[in-house]
Motif scaffolding. Structure first.
Motif, mmCIF file in Angstrom:
data_model
loop_
_atom_site.group_PDB
_atom_site.id
_atom_site.type_symbol
_atom_site.label_atom_id
_atom_site.label_comp_id
_atom_site.label_asym_id
_atom_site.label_seq_id
_atom_site.Cartn_x
_atom_site.Cartn_y
_atom_site.Cartn_z
ATOM 1 N N ARG A 1 0.839 -1.195 0.000
ATOM 2 C CA ARG A 1 0.000 0.000 0.000
ATOM 3 C C ARG A 1 0.879 1.252 0.000
ATOM 4 O O ARG A 1 2.036 1.198 0.379
ATOM 5 C CB ARG A 1 -0.946 0.026 1.192
ATOM 6 N N LYS A 2 0.265 2.352 -0.423
ATOM 7 C CA LYS A 2 0.927 3.655 -0.382
ATOM 8 C C LYS A 2 -0.007 4.601 0.358
ATOM 9 O O LYS A 2 -1.211 4.588 0.134
ATOM 10 C CB LYS A 2 1.197 4.168 -1.800
ATOM 11 N N ASN A 3 0.560 5.421 1.258
ATOM 12 C CA ASN A 3 -0.261 6.308 2.065
ATOM 13 C C ASN A 3 0.252 7.745 1.968
ATOM 14 O O ASN A 3 1.208 8.111 2.655
ATOM 15 C CB ASN A 3 -0.282 5.843 3.520
ATOM 16 N N PRO A 4 -0.407 8.578 1.156
ATOM 17 C CA PRO A 4 0.013 9.976 1.070
ATOM 18 C C PRO A 4 -0.416 10.797 2.286
ATOM 19 O O PRO A 4 0.081 11.898 2.489
ATOM 20 C CB PRO A 4 -0.687 10.475 -0.196
ATOM 21 N N ASN A 5 -1.330 10.259 3.111
ATOM 22 C CA ASN A 5 -1.842 10.979 4.280
ATOM 23 C C ASN A 5 -1.343 10.365 5.579
ATOM 24 O O ASN A 5 -2.022 10.390 6.594
ATOM 25 C CB ASN A 5 -3.375 10.989 4.255
ATOM 26 N N GLU B 1 10.135 11.188 -1.065
ATOM 27 C CA GLU B 1 9.415 11.633 -2.264
ATOM 28 C C GLU B 1 9.833 10.811 -3.477
ATOM 29 O O GLU B 1 8.996 10.366 -4.260
ATOM 30 C CB GLU B 1 9.677 13.118 -2.527
ATOM 31 N N ASP B 2 11.134 10.602 -3.638
ATOM 32 C CA ASP B 2 11.641 9.807 -4.768
ATOM 33 C C ASP B 2 11.185 8.355 -4.675
ATOM 34 O O ASP B 2 10.716 7.780 -5.653
ATOM 35 C CB ASP B 2 13.173 9.848 -4.806
ATOM 36 N N ILE B 3 11.337 7.770 -3.499
ATOM 37 C CA ILE B 3 10.959 6.369 -3.304
ATOM 38 C C ILE B 3 9.469 6.194 -3.573
ATOM 39 O O ILE B 3 9.053 5.281 -4.288
ATOM 40 C CB ILE B 3 11.335 5.901 -1.878
ATOM 41 N N TYR B 4 8.657 7.092 -3.026
ATOM 42 C CA TYR B 4 7.207 7.025 -3.192
ATOM 43 C C TYR B 4 6.831 7.072 -4.676
ATOM 44 O O TYR B 4 5.930 6.369 -5.132
ATOM 45 C CB TYR B 4 6.560 8.177 -2.426
ATOM 46 N N ALA B 5 7.521 7.911 -5.447
ATOM 47 C CA ALA B 5 7.232 8.053 -6.875
ATOM 48 C C ALA B 5 7.697 6.844 -7.685
ATOM 49 O O ALA B 5 7.055 6.474 -8.671
ATOM 50 C CB ALA B 5 7.895 9.326 -7.412
ATOM 51 N N ILE C 1 5.053 3.971 2.551
ATOM 52 C CA ILE C 1 4.681 2.811 1.738
ATOM 53 C C ILE C 1 4.743 1.583 2.634
ATOM 54 O O ILE C 1 5.686 1.384 3.387
ATOM 55 C CB ILE C 1 5.556 2.656 0.473
ATOM 56 N N GLY C 2 3.681 0.784 2.570
ATOM 57 C CA GLY C 2 3.538 -0.356 3.458
ATOM 58 C C GLY C 2 4.260 -1.593 2.970
ATOM 59 O O GLY C 2 4.337 -1.854 1.774
#
Length: 121
Positions: A42-46, A105-109, A53-54
């Motif tokens: 999962r990804k959690n922007p909030n 930010e980079d990893i999430y993208a 990221i889970g």
């Protein structure tokens, strides 16, 4: 931490773990970080942290090991940035992997749900 595409290293990041003893996470609250093969689930922007990221911990083997001890394996293990608000504890990673916000930010993208992750000491 290394991010790969096939066999090529795309990026390398330093990360922080908590103050817990070394070794594979066994039960809820031990503060350890899981070791082994998992995937991003999962990804959690909030998030309460700067993006998260889970990681798919616990897997079937983790659940069985904890059950044999009469305990819960725990969960909610993430790769994340810094806390959005002050936390009232010394070990704010609590078994997670923490990176700098800009790196998160980079990893999430770059990392998608379903991406395999291999965590070993």
């Amino acid at each position: 931490m290394f991010l790969f595409h096939n066999n090529e290293v795309l990026e390398q990041y330093d990360f922080e773990l908590g103050f817990a003893p070394t070794g594979h996470k066994e039960v809820e609250g031990d503060g350890r970080t899981p070791e082994g093969a998992y995937f991003i689930d999962r990804k959690n922007p909030n998030s309460s942290f700067y993006l998260s990221i889970g990681i798919s911990y616990p897997n079937a083997a983790d659940r069985a090991r904890a059950r044999a001890m009469g305990k819960s394996p725990g969960g909610d293990i993430f790769i994340h940035g810094t806390p959005r608000a002050s936390l009232n504890r010394d070990d704010w990673t609590a078994g997670c992997l923490a990176v700098k916000d800009r790196e998160m930010e980079d990893i999430y993208a770059m990392v998608n749900v379903g991406t395999p992750i291999f965590m070993y000491a």
